[in-house]
Design an enzyme around this catalytic site. Structure first.
Site, mmCIF file in Angstrom:
data_model
loop_
_atom_site.group_PDB
_atom_site.id
_atom_site.type_symbol
_atom_site.label_atom_id
_atom_site.label_comp_id
_atom_site.label_asym_id
_atom_site.label_seq_id
_atom_site.Cartn_x
_atom_site.Cartn_y
_atom_site.Cartn_z
ATOM 1 N N ASN A 1 0.820 -1.205 0.000
ATOM 2 C CA ASN A 1 0.000 0.000 0.000
ATOM 3 C C ASN A 1 0.854 1.256 0.000
ATOM 4 O O ASN A 1 1.048 1.886 -1.041
ATOM 5 C CB ASN A 1 -0.962 -0.023 1.188
ATOM 6 C CG ASN A 1 -1.942 1.122 1.163
ATOM 7 O OD1 ASN A 1 -1.900 1.948 0.255
ATOM 8 N ND2 ASN A 1 -2.811 1.188 2.141
ATOM 9 N N ASP A 2 1.421 1.593 1.152
ATOM 10 C CA ASP A 2 2.151 2.849 1.267
ATOM 11 C C ASP A 2 3.307 2.956 0.266
ATOM 12 O O ASP A 2 3.629 4.050 -0.191
ATOM 13 C CB ASP A 2 2.705 3.002 2.683
ATOM 14 C CG ASP A 2 1.582 3.174 3.698
ATOM 15 O OD1 ASP A 2 0.533 3.725 3.321
ATOM 16 O OD2 ASP A 2 1.759 2.749 4.850
ATOM 17 N N VAL A 3 3.927 1.823 -0.061
ATOM 18 C CA VAL A 3 5.090 1.873 -0.950
ATOM 19 C C VAL A 3 4.711 2.162 -2.398
ATOM 20 O O VAL A 3 5.573 2.265 -3.256
ATOM 21 C CB VAL A 3 5.911 0.566 -0.887
ATOM 22 C CG1 VAL A 3 6.441 0.325 0.511
ATOM 23 C CG2 VAL A 3 5.112 -0.625 -1.379
ATOM 24 N N THR A 4 3.389 2.271 -2.676
ATOM 25 C CA THR A 4 2.964 2.601 -4.034
ATOM 26 C C THR A 4 2.327 3.993 -4.081
ATOM 27 O O THR A 4 1.864 4.421 -5.128
ATOM 28 C CB THR A 4 1.901 1.609 -4.528
ATOM 29 O OG1 THR A 4 0.739 1.730 -3.681
ATOM 30 C CG2 THR A 4 2.408 0.184 -4.477
#
Lengths: 101, 464
Positions: B393-396
């Site tokens: 999630n956050d890494v995209t």
């Protein structure tokens, strides 16, 4: 003037930090998990101290208040040595290259 | 065995440990490297037996205890599922820490055995080394236990913070230094025990404020600590193998922590001081009004991917939780049969420990030359037809590139939004661990697949 043996050991320590620095940077990121499990296993070489402690008892009693800690440390370190190396081995077996058809 | 000869053998085992780490530079040499490590350990243990030279009944007990520990370790190593690797490593760290504490205690109670002087008259340098070794070991132990409990889900992953926390930690840290000084002057065993007890407390206090998503940093950091503890004991015992190993492990863990921090664009202190997400959540997540998203089903996803010429898979922690790696591999196999080119993109902090995703994919028989790191693959998203985000999630989140207000601004992210279409497998629209809404959900080219990662992937396989 003689050099204190501590300085020799300290030199080894500092040089090893540098060796570690360069060796670990060359580890491929995909193997970072095995790196952690194998460093875990090798840091259990502390078992050396545990064995000395366990066998140090000079009385006839095998378990005196100092050696008992040595024996406990042997168990802990042994769990780590066997567990660490074997789980690393298990992981590394899984890394396979693409089969060329 | 003479002291010089055994010292030479300890040096050899230290070198074998270096080679063990060196082997990990590529998967081909890694297995051989592991054998070097095992050989180094065997040499160290045998040499210790020979140099102590006590093969009485105590020796039998040592072998029995070794066998007990060894069987427990081997049992765990064979039984543990790959998804549980982070907990396992945290658990193992705690054992190294506790072993260091025990050896230090033993040396303090019986200094003659280690040539450190006599009770009440231990050499100054040894006293400092053993108390530092014990303190770091104790911190490693209790810190790793907390990390283990958080990773295992027994304890909530949410950061536990309270007022004056950092002040208390600083105060206790200074107290330990003061006590070590005092110990050197008085040689009092009460002070030694106090140092050990307080250090256990520090380990707990140090890890509770750090949230679940920061676990990769925590595990690496504890890895490093376990090395420094071993080195401290190595100085006490004047043992080269331990000193070399401690330094190697210490620097290895430190480098991994650095890589993980860089992967999140945060400073080490920022992570250690903890509490990320707890404060930001209110401002960023709740102010968003409901925005439209497009959602689809397995049929749509299968159709999109079948007609694509290239697909990039972006796995994250959610894949590990759902155990979806095998289903994912099946999906990829089916896609390959349709002539689709598939590769995997791994963010440095995907998962709960460094390299977590790589191990899971390897477990599912994904060849490692199809798996790429962030820098290697990030430019390929622009030419890719479908990005399949599973459990990440956050890494995209493109916000990391565009919104300076965002707490994750500046964090390197995968340029998933540049691909022609994005399939995002997620159970709901809830924000990720950082508590930040993902802008990607509302993009025109994003199709949300609301389901469990494993179930959705299996359904797609059926539809392919």
């Amino acid at each position: 003037m003689e050099i204190d043996p501590f300085i020799f050991r300290f030199s080894i320590f500092i040089l090893s930090i540098f060796v570690g620095y360069y060796v670990v940077w060359s580890v491929t990121p995909s193997l970072h998990t095995p790196l952690m499990s194998v460093t875990n296993a090798i840091s259990s070489v502390i078992i050396v101290g545990a064995i000395i402690a366990a066998l140090a008892s000079n009385s006839d009693k095998i378990f005196d208040n100092s050696s008992i800690f040595g024996f406990l440390a042997i168990i802990l370190a042994a769990v780590n040595i066997f567990g660490g190396f074997l789980v690393t081995q298990r992981m590394l077996q899984m890394y396979k290259k693409k089969k060329n058809k | 065995m003479s002291a010089n000869l055994s010292a030479t053998f300890y040096l050899i085992s230290g070198i074998l440990f270096i080679l063990a780490l060196r082997g990990l530079s590529s998967p081909e040499t890694s297995r051989q490297g592991n054998y070097f490590g095992i050989a180094g350990m065997a040499i160290a243990i045998i040499v210790t037996f020979l140099s102590v030279g006590n093969f009485g009944s105590g020796f039998i007990y040592v072998l029995i205890f070794l066998a007990i520990g060894g069987s427990i370790g081997a049992f765990i190593a064979f039984k543990i599922p790959m998804t549980a690797m982070p907990e396992l490593v945290a658990g193992f760290h705690s054992l190294v820490g506790l072993a260091a504490v025990f050896v230090a205690i033993s040396a303090f109670l019986n200094p003659e055995a280690f040539n450190l002087g006599s009770i009440g008259n231990i050499k100054l340098a040894s006293l400092i080394e053993m108390s530092l070794g014990a303190a770091i070991g104790a911190i490693t132990f209790s810190g790793s236990i907390i990390a283990f409990l958080k990773l295992r889900g027994i304890m909530s992953g949410a950061p536990i913070t309270f007022k004056g926390q950092h002040f208390i930690n600083l105060f206790i840290g200074l107290t330990i230094i003061f006590l070590i000084y005092y110990l050197c002057r008085t040689q009092s065993s009460n002070i030694f025990w106090t140092i050990v007890a307080i250090s256990f407390l520090v380990g707990v206090l140090l890890i509770i404020p750090i949230g679940g998503a920061d676990m990769p940093v925590v595990i690496s950091m504890l890895n490093s600590y376990s090395g420094w503890a071993a080195a401290g004991i190595g100085f006490t015992l004047e043992n080269t193998a331990l000193i070399i190993t401690g330094a190697l492990v210490g620097s290895s863990g430190a480098i991994l922590s650095y890589i993980m921090c860089k992967g999140m664009n945060r400073s080490f202190f920022n992570v250690i001081l903890g509490g990320w997400g707890a404060t930001d959540q209110a401002s960023s997540a709740q102010s968003k009004e409901q925005k439209p998203t497009k959602s689809g089903n397995a049929d749509d996803a299968a159709f999109l991917m079948k007609n694509a010429s290239s697909v990039i898979i972006v796995p994250g922690y959610g894949m590990a939780v759902a155990q979806a790696q095998h289903a994912l591999r099946e999906m990829v196999d089916a896609l390959k049969k349709n002539g689709v080119k598939v590769s995997y993109a791994i963010h440095p902090v995907a998962g709960r420990m460094p390299g977590h995703m790589n191990v899971l994919l390897a477990e599912a028989n994904v060849p490692y030359d199809e798996v790429f790191e962030l820098e290697e693959i990030n430019n390929d998203f622009a030419n890719c037809d479908v990005a399949y985000v599973i459990g990440a999630n956050d890494v995209t989140n493109p916000v990391a590139k565009s919104d300076p207000q965002s707490p994750i601004y500046g964090m390197p992210v995968l340029d998933v939004e540049k691909s022609k279409s994005v399939l995002f497998v997620k159970r709901s629209l809830s924000p990720g661990y950082a508590g930040i809404d993902n802008d990607l959900f509302y993009r025109d080219n994003t199709l949300m697949l609301f389901a469990d990662a494993k179930k959705m992937t299996e359904e797609i396989v059926k539809n392919l």
